[in-house]
Design an enzyme around this catalytic site. Sequence first.
Site, PDB file in Angstrom:
ATOM      1  N   HIS A 144       0.848  -1.197   0.000  1.00 44.24           N
ATOM      2  CA  HIS A 144       0.000   0.000   0.000  1.00 44.24           C
ATOM      3  C   HIS A 144       0.878   1.239   0.000  1.00 44.24           C
ATOM      4  O   HIS A 144       2.075   1.163   0.275  1.00 44.24           O
ATOM      5  CB  HIS A 144      -0.895   0.023   1.253  1.00 44.24           C
ATOM      6  CG  HIS A 144      -0.114   0.193   2.521  1.00 44.24           C
ATOM      7  ND1 HIS A 144       0.502  -0.851   3.164  1.00 44.24           N
ATOM      8  CD2 HIS A 144       0.203   1.302   3.247  1.00 44.24           C
ATOM      9  CE1 HIS A 144       1.132  -0.411   4.232  1.00 44.24           C
ATOM     10  NE2 HIS A 144       0.981   0.910   4.308  1.00 44.24           N
ATOM     11  N   ASP A 148       0.872   5.200   1.837  1.00 43.05           N
ATOM     12  CA  ASP A 148       0.212   5.939   2.912  1.00 43.05           C
ATOM     13  C   ASP A 148      -0.410   7.196   2.302  1.00 43.05           C
ATOM     14  O   ASP A 148       0.129   7.777   1.371  1.00 43.05           O
ATOM     15  CB  ASP A 148       1.221   6.307   4.007  1.00 43.05           C
ATOM     16  CG  ASP A 148       1.793   5.058   4.689  1.00 43.05           C
ATOM     17  OD1 ASP A 148       1.159   3.986   4.605  1.00 43.05           O
ATOM     18  OD2 ASP A 148       2.876   5.163   5.284  1.00 43.05           O
ATOM     19  N   HIS A 150       4.804   0.096   0.017  1.00 43.16           N
ATOM     20  CA  HIS A 150       5.546  -0.715   0.980  1.00 43.16           C
ATOM     21  C   HIS A 150       4.638  -1.786   1.567  1.00 43.16           C
ATOM     22  O   HIS A 150       3.417  -1.737   1.391  1.00 43.16           O
ATOM     23  CB  HIS A 150       6.152   0.177   2.076  1.00 43.16           C
ATOM     24  CG  HIS A 150       5.156   1.067   2.754  1.00 43.16           C
ATOM     25  ND1 HIS A 150       4.658   2.225   2.188  1.00 43.16           N
ATOM     26  CD2 HIS A 150       4.527   0.968   3.950  1.00 43.16           C
ATOM     27  CE1 HIS A 150       3.795   2.793   2.999  1.00 43.16           C
ATOM     28  NE2 HIS A 150       3.683   2.041   4.088  1.00 43.16           N
ATOM     29  N   ARG A 155       6.434  -8.933  16.292  1.00 43.43           N
ATOM     30  CA  ARG A 155       6.913  -7.602  15.890  1.00 43.43           C
ATOM     31  C   ARG A 155       5.853  -6.529  16.137  1.00 43.43           C
ATOM     32  O   ARG A 155       4.692  -6.715  15.818  1.00 43.43           O
ATOM     33  CB  ARG A 155       7.293  -7.620  14.412  1.00 43.43           C
ATOM     34  CG  ARG A 155       7.720  -6.267  13.870  1.00 43.43           C
ATOM     35  CD  ARG A 155       8.278  -6.399  12.457  1.00 43.43           C
ATOM     36  NE  ARG A 155       8.742  -5.112  11.991  1.00 43.43           N
ATOM     37  CZ  ARG A 155       8.068  -4.334  11.139  1.00 43.43           C
ATOM     38  NH1 ARG A 155       6.914  -4.723  10.655  1.00 43.43           N
ATOM     39  NH2 ARG A 155       8.559  -3.172  10.774  1.00 43.43           N
TER      40      ARG A 155
HETATM   41  C1  LIG Z   1      -4.818   8.514   8.994  1.00 44.43           C
HETATM   42  C2  LIG Z   1      -4.740   7.252   8.642  1.00 44.43           C
HETATM   43  C3  LIG Z   1      -3.738   6.689   7.706  1.00 44.43           C
HETATM   44  C4  LIG Z   1      -4.179   5.249   7.558  1.00 44.43           C
HETATM   45  C5  LIG Z   1      -5.648   5.306   7.822  1.00 44.43           C
HETATM   46  C6  LIG Z   1      -5.680   6.169   9.063  1.00 44.43           C
HETATM   47  O1  LIG Z   1      -6.961   6.544   9.372  1.00 44.43           O
HETATM   48  C7  LIG Z   1      -5.099   5.455  10.271  1.00 44.43           C
HETATM   49  C8  LIG Z   1      -4.471   4.169   9.859  1.00 44.43           C
HETATM   50  C9  LIG Z   1      -3.568   4.356   8.654  1.00 44.43           C
HETATM   51  C10 LIG Z   1      -3.295   3.029   7.954  1.00 44.43           C
HETATM   52  C11 LIG Z   1      -2.218   2.173   8.624  1.00 44.43           C
HETATM   53  C12 LIG Z   1      -2.052   0.880   7.803  1.00 44.43           C
HETATM   54  C13 LIG Z   1      -1.932   1.162   6.302  1.00 44.43           C
HETATM   55  C14 LIG Z   1      -3.046   2.136   5.849  1.00 44.43           C
HETATM   56  C15 LIG Z   1      -3.057   2.265   4.338  1.00 44.43           C
HETATM   57  C16 LIG Z   1      -4.329   1.655   6.470  1.00 44.43           C
HETATM   58  O2  LIG Z   1      -5.110   0.887   5.986  1.00 44.43           O
HETATM   59  O3  LIG Z   1      -4.495   2.260   7.721  1.00 44.43           O
HETATM   60  C17 LIG Z   1      -2.873   3.446   6.572  1.00 44.43           C
HETATM   61  C18 LIG Z   1      -3.857   4.572   6.227  1.00 44.43           C
HETATM   62  C19 LIG Z   1      -3.415   5.496   5.127  1.00 44.43           C
HETATM   63  O4  LIG Z   1      -2.286   6.002   5.106  1.00 44.43           O
HETATM   64  O5  LIG Z   1      -4.221   5.700   4.231  1.00 44.43           O
HETATM   65  O1  LIG Z   2       4.934  -2.205  10.218  1.00 49.39           O
HETATM   66  C1  LIG Z   2       5.497  -1.758   9.230  1.00 49.39           C
HETATM   67  O2  LIG Z   2       6.700  -1.959   9.000  1.00 49.39           O
HETATM   68  C2  LIG Z   2       4.726  -0.938   8.226  1.00 49.39           C
HETATM   69  C3  LIG Z   2       3.528  -0.232   8.814  1.00 49.39           C
HETATM   70  C4  LIG Z   2       2.823   0.589   7.782  1.00 49.39           C
HETATM   71  O3  LIG Z   2       3.150   0.578   6.622  1.00 49.39           O
HETATM   72  C5  LIG Z   2       1.672   1.426   8.177  1.00 49.39           C
HETATM   73  O4  LIG Z   2       1.257   1.389   9.356  1.00 49.39           O
HETATM   74  O5  LIG Z   2       1.178   2.164   7.305  1.00 49.39           O
HETATM   75 FE   LIG Z   3       2.186   2.219   5.516  1.00 55.26          FE
END
Ligand SMILES: C=C1C[C@]23C[C@@]1(O)CC[C@H]2[C@@]12CCC[C@@](C)(C(=O)O1)[C@H]2[C@@H]3C(=O)O
Ligand SMILES: O=C(O)CCC(=O)C(=O)O
Ligand SMILES: [Fe+2]
Length: 344
Positions: free
Chosen positions: A226, A228, A283, A293
């Site tokens: 994905h 961010d 990533h 982890r």
């Molecule tokens: C602000 C945010 C970024 C995120 C969605 C969220 O509401 C909080 C969780 C974040 C996260 C972490 C895991 C990967 C990700 C793609 C997800 O599904 O939740 C990211 C979100 C993001 O960056 O879009």
């Molecule tokens: O745990 C990790 O190394 C990646 C976490 C991550 O990509 C995320 O929280 O968006």
């Molecule tokens: Fe991420």
Amino acid sequence: QMSTLLEAYKDDPVQLHHLIPLDFPSLRAVPESHVWPESYNFRVSPSDENLSIPIVDLKDPNIADNIGRACQTWGIFQVTNHGLPSGLLEDVEYEARRLFSLPVEQKRKVLRSPCGATGYGCARITPFFPKLMWHEGFTVMGSSVDHARVLWPHGYKRFCDAMDNYQKHMKTLAHNLFLTILSSLDLSEPEKNWAAAVYDSESNALQLNSYPACPDPTRTIGLAPHTDSLLLTILHHCETNGLQTFRDGFGWVPVHQVSGALTVNVGDLLHILSNGKFPTVCHRAVVNRTRHRISVAYFYGPRADSVFGPFSRLGFPRYRTLTLKEYIGIKAKHLDKALSLITN
Ligand SMILES: C=C1C[C@]23C[C@@]1(O)CC[C@H]2[C@@]12CCC[C@@](C)(C(=O)O1)[C@H]2[C@@H]3C(=O)O
Ligand SMILES: O=C(O)CCC(=O)C(=O)O
Ligand SMILES: [Fe+2]
């Protein structure tokens, strides 16, 4: 006080409430639901072994050049001399471990609701993939007290204090990184002012990630590939590797974190602002056989109603101008197609 980002997520619910993380430690094998097709290829090809993401020393006088170059070529780098007290990094890891080691029934009491953005559960990206991940997460936006009270009616304070303190330090670090990254771009005065003002009207989130030890790590994944969504992400790996980054022409490159360093990656918003000069980085996280982890990700962005598009002096704008709230909505529906859907 209601976070605006929280409101943005409310309007774009993901159908996650029926997906609940398993009781991983009780499993002796990876269930079918978590076995990923081999096409996902979790092994890193041997030619990538010597490749590594840049390490940037934040005290280096050439910091702006170094960071600019790292963002252009890799979009992900480690920072040393980041100034975060090591006790704080330890505390947040300790509290995250304390949370994830609670019994499943307890954790399920703070399950993220369908319209909610905070609490315990699967990653938001889960519905886009055919299989489930070897992962459980806990999302914090602002205060964590409501959930922490449910988890530890008499001992919630230390959790909240660690989260608050960590977010406070991360906000400053993220903002300084943001401005340093931008200093290598040619911005107009109003654009510089807009960037500087993000600090006072920001939105951010903290994501605690847990990847339990896995009996068969090559068949499953911790967190699927994905990007961010926000400006940038600061990741604390808690001294256990597992993050991998995708680089065109090379494939998946493992991130071996230097002890005490933090990993910073470009998100979609910075990609858009820089007109693609700083590409957002794909990533994923893999799991391992023996170690549980933990990672802690801090996401930094402007407020949800802020309007943004590529900076004016960076050539023909590749993306249209929109609000963060609108972008979050597009991402919630289309995930990795979001950027192409806002292309001019
Ligand atoms: C602000 C945010 C970024 C995120 C969605 C969220 O509401 C909080 C969780 C974040 C996260 C972490 C895991 C990967 C990700 C793609 C997800 O599904 O939740 C990211 C979100 C993001 O960056 O879009
Ligand atoms: O745990 C990790 O190394 C990646 C976490 C991550 O990509 C995320 O929280 O968006
Ligand atoms: Fe991420």
